[in-house]
Design an enzyme around this catalytic site. Structure first.
Site, mmCIF file in Angstrom:
data_model
loop_
_atom_site.group_PDB
_atom_site.id
_atom_site.type_symbol
_atom_site.label_atom_id
_atom_site.label_comp_id
_atom_site.label_asym_id
_atom_site.label_seq_id
_atom_site.Cartn_x
_atom_site.Cartn_y
_atom_site.Cartn_z
ATOM 1 N N GLY A 115 -50.035 -13.717 5.480
ATOM 2 C CA GLY A 115 -48.820 -14.314 6.004
ATOM 3 C C GLY A 115 -47.693 -14.177 4.992
ATOM 4 C CB CYS A 116 -44.017 -14.034 5.383
ATOM 5 S SG CYS A 116 -43.759 -15.427 6.507
ATOM 6 C CG HIS A 117 -44.248 -19.147 4.444
ATOM 7 N ND1 HIS A 117 -42.952 -19.350 4.019
ATOM 8 C CD2 HIS A 117 -44.216 -19.280 5.804
ATOM 9 C CE1 HIS A 117 -42.174 -19.595 5.064
ATOM 10 N NE2 HIS A 117 -42.918 -19.553 6.146
ATOM 11 C CB ALA A 118 -50.117 -16.794 2.652
#
Length: 337
Positions: A115-118
């Site tokens: 994921g982008c945040h991850a």
């Protein structure tokens, strides 16, 4: 001979971006499903099994269904949903994660794109945990500021309409603290506890920065911002898509302000350390539609196929031609992914 590639879910943000990345490549043969057959399981199965690489740009349930349709052992599935990111049977799609990760991506037929945040969070935390600086049970609090492109076509249309004054200010969300990236943040960073994670959407199209505060007196060893920057630089030495700034480098700021959009239109992640020996913050910046989504997927494909890892991707933002942007084309619900 060109590699056969199929994108299941090509009408969403990540799918459209993938087509942009791949359509100009002469080593890729894009398999195109008829628009009126995109939801036909039998037709999808035919394309999925005909592909050397199948990208899944779908919600979790639909991704699991798509995987069940694949019986060709030679098809590599690269999934952009959250469904498999902590599964032992799937390679986590972050080549820079750790030594040996590229080898796993080369050998695996199942790859889960982060994921982008991850992605930003793990790039910050994994080196510090591996170095023994951040204890696995350290109570991490993380803040992420991201552009509205992750919210899908409706959110993009809402922001472009500019008729709601509430959209002019940043908007925190996922306040129940159950964001879908939390499991991979914990597992891939080797933490014992998930972070307290607060994402915030801002009034800009794309760009993302995750920031984590650290109190050196509560870490496993006393460190300075320069020490942390050196850990990052050593860990990511030779990584073309990771850029580590010197600690407290004011040249990375704009009159003291941080540019969240500074890595846009690249597949790059930029890492920063600011603060003092008493307290500091570490920040990772990336393009949520690039290194945070489609760019990462292409990078994983390149590694798996054994081609130049940077093919189709940019370390520096390309010079854009004059003309209007088409932000609505970059739309599909990504906050959950």
């Amino acid at each position: 001979m060109a590699f056969k590639v199929f994108v299941d879910g090509q009408e969403g943000t990540t799918g459209l971006r993938l087509l942009d990345y791949l359509s100009q490549r002469d080593d890729i043969e894009l398999l195109r499903i008829a628009e009126d057959r995109r939801k036909d399981p039998a037709e999808r199965a035919k394309f999925l099994n005909a592909a050397d690489v199948a990208f899944l740009c779908l919600p979790d349930v639909a991704s699991r269904e798509a995987v069940s349709l694949v019986d060709n052992p030679n098809t590599c599935i690269i999934d952009a949903s959250t469904a498999f990111r902590t599964s032992d049977d799937w390679a986590y799609g972050l080549p820079e994660l750790a030594p040996g990760q590229r080898e796993r991506l080369r050998n695996s037929k199942r790859i889960a794109v982060p994921g982008c945040h991850a992605s930003a969070f793990v790039l910050l935390m994994r080196p510090l945990v591996e170095a023994g600086i951040v204890p696995a049970d350290y109570p991490i609090t993380a803040f992420s500021l991201t552009g509205y492109s992750g919210g899908g076509k409706k959110m993009i249309a809402d922001y472009l309409a500019a008729d709601n004054p509430k959209l002019q200010s940043p908007r925190p969300y996922a306040l129940a603290l159950t964001h879908k990236h939390l499991p991979e943040m914990r597992v891939q960073s080797k933490l014992a506890l998930p972070p307290i994670f607060t994402p915030v959407v801002g009034n800009f199209l794309k760009g993302l920065a995750v920031t984590i505060g650290l109190h050196p007196q509560h870490l496993a060893s006393k460190v300075s911002p320069a020490d942390i920057a050196k850990v990052f630089a050593d860990y990511y030495q030779g990584e073309q898509f990771i850029r580590v700034a010197p600690a407290d480098n004011v040249e990375t700021l704009d009159n003291g302000f941080f540019d969240v959009q500074g890595a846009n239109d690249t597949n790059r992640a930029d890492l920063f350390v600011f603060g003092s020996d008493e307290r500091m913050v570490v920040t990772a910046r990336l393009d949520n539609l690039g290194k945070g989504a489609a760019g990462a997927a292409v990078q994983c494909m390149n590694v798996h196929l054994g081609v130049d890892e940077a093919t189709s991707l940019h370390v520096e933002a390309p010079v854009k031609a004059e003309g209007p942007a088409h932000p609505v084309r970059e739309a599909a619900p990504d906050f959950a992914t």
